[in-house]
Design a protein around this motif. Structure first.
Motif, short mmCIF file in Angstrom:
data_model
loop_
_atom_site.label_atom_id
_atom_site.label_comp_id
_atom_site.label_asym_id
_atom_site.label_seq_id
_atom_site.Cartn_x
_atom_site.Cartn_y
_atom_site.Cartn_z
N UNK A 11 0.73 -1.20 -0.26
CA UNK A 11 0.06 0.22 0.15
C UNK A 11 0.91 1.29 -0.13
N UNK A 12 0.57 2.10 -1.09
CA UNK A 12 1.25 3.37 -1.03
C UNK A 12 0.66 4.46 0.14
N UNK A 13 1.56 5.13 0.63
CA UNK A 13 1.09 5.95 1.80
C UNK A 13 0.13 7.28 1.14
N UNK A 14 0.83 7.77 0.08
CA UNK A 14 -0.10 8.75 -0.57
C UNK A 14 -0.82 8.46 -1.84
N UNK A 15 -2.08 8.43 -1.71
CA UNK A 15 -3.05 7.85 -2.70
C UNK A 15 -4.08 9.27 -3.20
N UNK A 16 -4.48 9.20 -4.20
CA UNK A 16 -5.32 10.45 -4.79
C UNK A 16 -6.46 10.81 -3.86
#
Length: 368
Positions: A55-60
């Motif tokens: 999971x990427x920390x910064x999502x749109x």
């Protein structure tokens, strides 16, 4: 390295990173699915049912850490790895508190990712083993530990030994109450190539049908009022091992039909679920009833009986085991003497021996 049976969900808003990670992770033998946002990741999580998530920390549409919390609430067994371009103390602490197993910085180094995934798989495996061990608390048992030298008992043990070594996936143990069906089930498991996997048992006479179904099949979040989160049933927990269904003759007919479909098709669905899950467990069923007659009387499904009784081990009652009564008596006296603080017991008087040899033993070994 093989990632067989492990599904990995990759959630990152960067299309190039998603493609690169998906290609690399797939090449290592994992089944993968990719999503670009919290909304897409949540939907994929529900449909794909991953065991591990990147999971990427910064999502749109929000924070990956908030998504992590949500996914862990839905499935506490999920092993999550946070991917971030900003590896600082604040992000690390937040991710670990949210339930992350590990984190990886960007740009992602594939060698590091491969090791991290391998560790994640091992962590998941260990968690399942610990959970199963706590549940089953099964003690390893060999056929030599089942006391009995009578021809009837030797015949039963020999057949059970051969069955243990076979690839038969369903076995029926038939015998009166107290004859030791549970001992035979454990001995079969520990003598098989499934011995290192879980051995899980459930008594079909001790629980209501609805509870037995949710215990066996598991359930999805929201499947019924108290289903606050997804739960794996015994069919999943026993992966690679053995499930012992004691007193299967007490199972209600509708649930028998569901069990029959599982045995015939080799797949099952959690209660409230839409996805088929492959069954990899040996089913050992036991009953103190004559299930063939119960089938003829309409109290048990004949088709389920025939499916289970491809291999049937008949465990003899104690009254048909001759001198085994005295062997067992000597064993129990020896056990009593270990704990006894007074003068040790020497044995039985001749009169009591005569009574023991001619007694009917309706409760069998349990009564003795």
């Amino acid at each position: 390295m093989s990632g067989k049976n492990e599904r990995i969900l990759i959630i990152d808003d960067d299309g190039f990173i998603r493609m690169a990670l998906t290609e690399a992770v797939s090449s290592w033998g994992y089944e993968t699915h990719a999503a670009e946002s919290i909304a897409a990741g949540t939907k994929a999580f529900e449909e794909f049912e991953p065991s591990i998530a990147l999971i990427d920390v910064e999502l749109p549409d929000g924070s990956g850490i908030d998504l992590l919390k949500k996914l862990k609430e839905a499935n506490p067994e999920l092993v999550a790895i946070i991917v971030t371009g900003n590896v600082d103390v604040a992000h690390t602490v937040a991710a670990l508190r949210a339930g992350a197993h590990d984190f990886i910085g960007k740009p992602v180094r594939l060698e590091e990712l491969e090791v991290t995934l391998r560790n994640a798989v091992e962590t998941r495996k260990l968690r399942r083993e610990v959970k199963a061990a706590r549940r089953e608390r099964a003690v390893a048992l060999t056929f030599d530990e089942i006391i009995g030298e009578s021809p009837a008992m030797q015949k039963a043990k020999e057949l059970a030994r051969r069955v243990a070594d076979s690839d038969v996936n369903s076995i029926l143990l038939q015998g009166e109450t107290g004859t030791g069906k549970d001992l035979f089930a454990r001995a079969i498991h520990f003598a098989s190539d499934r011995a290192k996997a879980p051995y899980l048992a459930i008594n079909c006479a001790a629980l209501p049908a609805t509870l037995i179904e949710s215990e066996l099949f598991g359930y999805e979040k929201g499947a019924f009022t108290d289903a606050k989160q997804r739960k794996e049933g015994l069919f999943e927990q026993a992966h690679g091992g053995t499930i012992f269904l004691d007193e299967i003759g007490e199972m209600e007919l509708p649930l028998q039909a569901k069990l029959l479909r599982v045995l015939e098709n080799g797949v099952f669905r959690r209660v409230g679920g839409l996805k088929d899950i492959k069954l990899d467990a040996r089913i050992i069923a036991a009953s103190n009833q004559d299930l063939k007659r119960a089938g003829e009387d309409g109290r048990f499904r004949s088709d389920l009986y025939f499916r289970l009784s491809v291999i049937q081990v008949d465990i003899p009652p104690l009254r048909e085991r001759g001198e085994d009564v005295m062997l067992l008596t000597e064993l129990y006296i020896a056990r009593v003497n270990i704990k006894r603080k007074q003068k040790p017991l020497k044995g039985l008087t001749p009169e009591v021996e005569r009574i023991f040899r001619t007694y009917d033993w309706k409760g069998n070994v349990r009564e003795l």
